[in-house]
Design a protein around this motif. Structure first.
Motif, PDB file in Angstrom:
ATOM      1  N   GLN A  34       4.130   1.069 107.072  1.00  0.00           N
ATOM      2  CA  GLN A  34       3.959   0.513 104.978  1.00  0.00           C
ATOM      3  C   GLN A  34       4.130  -1.408 105.160  1.00  0.00           C
ATOM      4  OE1 GLN A  34       4.504   0.998 102.457  1.00  0.00           O
ATOM      5  NE2 GLN A  34       5.752   2.323 102.677  1.00  0.00           N
ATOM      6  N   CYS A  35       3.092  -2.036 104.636  1.00  0.00           N
ATOM      7  CA  CYS A  35       3.157  -2.863 104.415  1.00  0.00           C
ATOM      8  C   CYS A  35       3.600  -3.723 103.467  1.00  0.00           C
ATOM      9  CB  CYS A  35       1.315  -3.573 104.080  1.00  0.00           C
ATOM     10  SG  CYS A  35       0.388  -3.343 105.541  1.00  0.00           S
ATOM     11  N   ALA A  36       3.953  -2.968 102.486  1.00  0.00           N
ATOM     12  CA  ALA A  36       4.878  -3.344 101.299  1.00  0.00           C
ATOM     13  C   ALA A  36       6.435  -4.037 101.736  1.00  0.00           C
ATOM     14  CB  ALA A  36       5.563  -2.848 100.454  1.00  0.00           C
ATOM     15  N   LYS A  37       7.153  -3.356 103.483  1.00  0.00           N
ATOM     16  CA  LYS A  37       7.559  -3.874 104.076  1.00  0.00           C
ATOM     17  C   LYS A  37       8.334  -4.955 104.501  1.00  0.00           C
ATOM     18  CE  LYS A  37      11.150  -1.214 105.008  1.00  0.00           C
ATOM     19  NZ  LYS A  37      12.187  -0.423 106.196  1.00  0.00           N
ATOM     20  N   VAL A  38       6.630  -6.159 104.594  1.00  0.00           N
ATOM     21  CA  VAL A  38       6.370  -6.933 105.170  1.00  0.00           C
ATOM     22  C   VAL A  38       6.150  -7.969 104.035  1.00  0.00           C
ATOM     23  CG1 VAL A  38       4.831  -8.829 106.396  1.00  0.00           C
ATOM     24  CG2 VAL A  38       5.670  -6.245 106.968  1.00  0.00           C
ATOM     25  N   LEU A  39       5.946  -7.539 103.157  1.00  0.00           N
ATOM     26  CA  LEU A  39       4.549  -8.228 101.794  1.00  0.00           C
ATOM     27  C   LEU A  39       6.573  -8.757 100.956  1.00  0.00           C
ATOM     28  CD1 LEU A  39       1.201  -6.655 101.236  1.00  0.00           C
ATOM     29  CD2 LEU A  39       1.950  -9.152 102.295  1.00  0.00           C
ATOM     30  N   GLN A  40       6.988  -8.126 100.749  1.00  0.00           N
ATOM     31  CA  GLN A  40       8.070  -7.908 100.255  1.00  0.00           C
ATOM     32  C   GLN A  40       9.229 -10.187 100.936  1.00  0.00           C
ATOM     33  OE1 GLN A  40      11.771  -5.963 100.405  1.00  0.00           O
ATOM     34  NE2 GLN A  40      11.522  -6.167 102.751  1.00  0.00           N
ATOM     35  N   TYR A  41       8.328 -10.390 101.392  1.00  0.00           N
ATOM     36  CA  TYR A  41       8.859 -11.767 101.883  1.00  0.00           C
ATOM     37  C   TYR A  41       7.758 -12.791 101.550  1.00  0.00           C
ATOM     38  CZ  TYR A  41      12.477  -9.659 104.257  1.00  0.00           C
ATOM     39  OH  TYR A  41      13.800  -8.143 104.743  1.00  0.00           O
ATOM     40  N   PRO A  42       8.203 -13.036 100.176  1.00  0.00           N
ATOM     41  CA  PRO A  42       6.898 -14.456  99.688  1.00  0.00           C
ATOM     42  C   PRO A  42       6.509 -15.313 100.775  1.00  0.00           C
ATOM     43  CG  PRO A  42       8.470 -14.552  98.251  1.00  0.00           C
ATOM     44  CD  PRO A  42       9.141 -13.415  99.812  1.00  0.00           C
ATOM     45  N   VAL A  64     -10.671 -12.331  93.257  1.00  0.00           N
ATOM     46  CA  VAL A  64     -10.031 -11.189  94.215  1.00  0.00           C
ATOM     47  C   VAL A  64      -9.967 -10.398  93.525  1.00  0.00           C
ATOM     48  CG1 VAL A  64      -8.727 -10.902  96.223  1.00  0.00           C
ATOM     49  CG2 VAL A  64      -9.397 -12.641  96.598  1.00  0.00           C
ATOM     50  N   ILE A  65      -9.749  -9.337  93.659  1.00  0.00           N
ATOM     51  CA  ILE A  65      -9.608  -7.851  93.716  1.00  0.00           C
ATOM     52  C   ILE A  65      -9.057  -6.728  94.597  1.00  0.00           C
ATOM     53  CG2 ILE A  65     -11.680  -6.725  93.797  1.00  0.00           C
ATOM     54  CD1 ILE A  65     -11.091  -5.136  90.817  1.00  0.00           C
ATOM     55  N   GLY A  66      -7.949  -6.142  93.700  1.00  0.00           N
ATOM     56  CA  GLY A  66      -7.224  -5.150  95.051  1.00  0.00           C
ATOM     57  C   GLY A  66      -7.038  -4.191  94.486  1.00  0.00           C
ATOM     58  N   GLY A  71      -3.142  -3.319  97.631  1.00  0.00           N
ATOM     59  CA  GLY A  71      -3.845  -4.178  97.556  1.00  0.00           C
ATOM     60  C   GLY A  71      -3.217  -5.397  96.583  1.00  0.00           C
ATOM     61  N   VAL A  72      -2.958  -5.028  95.764  1.00  0.00           N
ATOM     62  CA  VAL A  72      -2.015  -6.095  94.536  1.00  0.00           C
ATOM     63  C   VAL A  72      -1.292  -7.107  94.671  1.00  0.00           C
ATOM     64  CG1 VAL A  72      -0.195  -5.973  92.772  1.00  0.00           C
ATOM     65  CG2 VAL A  72      -1.510  -4.321  92.902  1.00  0.00           C
ATOM     66  N   THR A  73      -0.539  -7.210  95.669  1.00  0.00           N
ATOM     67  CA  THR A  73      -0.141  -8.515  96.584  1.00  0.00           C
ATOM     68  C   THR A  73      -0.474  -9.353  97.305  1.00  0.00           C
ATOM     69  OG1 THR A  73       2.867  -7.353  95.963  1.00  0.00           O
ATOM     70  CG2 THR A  73       1.900  -9.000  97.619  1.00  0.00           C
ATOM     71  N   VAL A  74      -1.195  -8.412  97.914  1.00  0.00           N
ATOM     72  CA  VAL A  74      -2.118  -8.709  98.976  1.00  0.00           C
ATOM     73  C   VAL A  74      -3.584  -9.814  98.160  1.00  0.00           C
ATOM     74  CG1 VAL A  74      -4.129  -8.795 100.886  1.00  0.00           C
ATOM     75  CG2 VAL A  74      -2.401  -7.364 100.795  1.00  0.00           C
ATOM     76  N   ALA A  75      -3.952  -9.598  96.954  1.00  0.00           N
ATOM     77  CA  ALA A  75      -4.649  -9.627  96.590  1.00  0.00           C
ATOM     78  C   ALA A  75      -4.471 -11.226  95.068  1.00  0.00           C
ATOM     79  CB  ALA A  75      -5.507  -8.853  95.099  1.00  0.00           C
ATOM     80  N   TYR A  76      -3.233 -11.305  94.543  1.00  0.00           N
ATOM     81  CA  TYR A  76      -2.681 -12.258  94.446  1.00  0.00           C
ATOM     82  C   TYR A  76      -2.562 -13.271  95.318  1.00  0.00           C
ATOM     83  CZ  TYR A  76       0.707 -15.366  92.097  1.00  0.00           C
ATOM     84  OH  TYR A  76       1.528 -15.940  91.883  1.00  0.00           O
ATOM     85  N   VAL A 112     -12.478  -8.097  98.020  1.00  0.00           N
ATOM     86  CA  VAL A 112     -11.926  -6.574  98.190  1.00  0.00           C
ATOM     87  C   VAL A 112     -10.801  -7.012  98.995  1.00  0.00           C
ATOM     88  CG1 VAL A 112     -11.226  -4.456  98.277  1.00  0.00           C
ATOM     89  CG2 VAL A 112     -13.522  -5.142  97.280  1.00  0.00           C
ATOM     90  N   ALA A 113      -9.326  -7.088  98.641  1.00  0.00           N
ATOM     91  CA  ALA A 113      -8.101  -6.862  99.238  1.00  0.00           C
ATOM     92  C   ALA A 113      -7.682  -6.120  99.655  1.00  0.00           C
ATOM     93  CB  ALA A 113      -7.202  -8.253  98.670  1.00  0.00           C
ATOM     94  N   GLU A 114      -7.225  -5.293 100.514  1.00  0.00           N
ATOM     95  CA  GLU A 114      -6.522  -4.022 100.773  1.00  0.00           C
ATOM     96  C   GLU A 114      -5.082  -4.374 102.047  1.00  0.00           C
ATOM     97  OE1 GLU A 114      -5.500  -1.619 100.174  1.00  0.00           O
ATOM     98  OE2 GLU A 114      -7.656  -0.027  99.932  1.00  0.00           O
ATOM     99  N   ASP A 115      -4.116  -3.437 101.809  1.00  0.00           N
ATOM    100  CA  ASP A 115      -3.374  -3.691 102.989  1.00  0.00           C
ATOM    101  C   ASP A 115      -3.279  -3.161 104.132  1.00  0.00           C
ATOM    102  OD1 ASP A 115      -2.573  -1.237 101.833  1.00  0.00           O
ATOM    103  OD2 ASP A 115      -0.322  -1.461 101.021  1.00  0.00           O
ATOM    104  N   VAL A 116      -3.924  -2.146 104.290  1.00  0.00           N
ATOM    105  CA  VAL A 116      -4.581  -1.175 105.475  1.00  0.00           C
ATOM    106  C   VAL A 116      -5.568  -0.821 105.112  1.00  0.00           C
ATOM    107  CG1 VAL A 116      -3.634   0.470 107.082  1.00  0.00           C
ATOM    108  CG2 VAL A 116      -1.963  -0.609 105.852  1.00  0.00           C
TER     109      VAL A 116
END
Length: 191
Positions: A34-42, A64-66, A71-76, A112-116
């Motif tokens: 659950q990458c969102a649990k990690v990506l919630q920390y900027p 960069v496109i996710g 992929g939204v946060t990873v792309a940003y 292309v940027a993805e979480d998993v």
């Protein structure tokens, strides 16, 4: 950043879940990232994506496109680290599209940027859209590659870590055979 440190961060942030999961790919697994649990920390998202950017230093990138949602946060963050535009796709009636005024101009170099990445289905859908719009695929990236080395997009794949996690077709899933309830934590909710 070393794979061990990445996995330590995922465990520390309770982002490596155990249970019975149906992945966005349709496969079943006893573990879910659950990458969102990690990506919630900027600060963590920034560190991860700066590392991905270093891996892409020799790649020409305009945008960069996710794929939404993962992929939204990873792309940003990756776009910020590379100093380029960052955009994302959305599903409309099951088809990946650009909305919100986002565009890819013919000849633009895209990453292309993805979480998993598991089967690479979402990444491949974004790649098809890039080509349809006349963009050029330069590379792909992800935080976690759980494809077992099978993800091949014909371009370099920058990644933070590879994770070996067993996946099963539904008919072969040991958790289904045990009658355990299935969870679908990803953004594609159909079970």
């Amino acid at each position: 950043m070393k794979k061990e440190k990445v996995l330590e961060i995922f465990k520390d942030k309770s982002a490596l879940l155990e249970g019975h999961f149906k992945l966005s790919s349709g496969l079943h697994s006893g573990k879910y990232l659950q990458c969102a649990k990690v990506l919630q920390y900027p600060d963590i998202a920034e560190k991860f994506c700066k590392d991905l950017a270093k891996q892409l230093k020799d790649v020409k990138v305009d945008v960069v496109i996710g794929p939404a949602m993962g992929g939204v946060t990873v792309a940003y963050e990756l776009a910020r680290a590379l100093g380029v535009r960052g955009i994302f796709t959305e599903r409309v009636d099951g088809k990946v599209q650009l909305r919100r005024g986002f565009e890819i101009k013919p000849g633009e170099n895209c990453v292309v940027a993805e979480d998993v990445v598991t089967t690479g289905k979402s990444t491949k859908e974004v790649i098809d859209l890039i080509k349809e719009l006349g963009g050029v695929l330069s590379a792909c990236s992800c935080l976690m590659d759980r494809s077992g080395g099978k993800a091949d997009f014909g371009v370099p794949l920058a990644k933070m870590a590879e994770v070996e996690v067993a996946t099963y077709e539904e008919k072969d899933c040991p958790y289904c055979k045990q009658g355990l309830p299935v969870e679908k934590p990803g953004s594609r909710k159909e079970i």
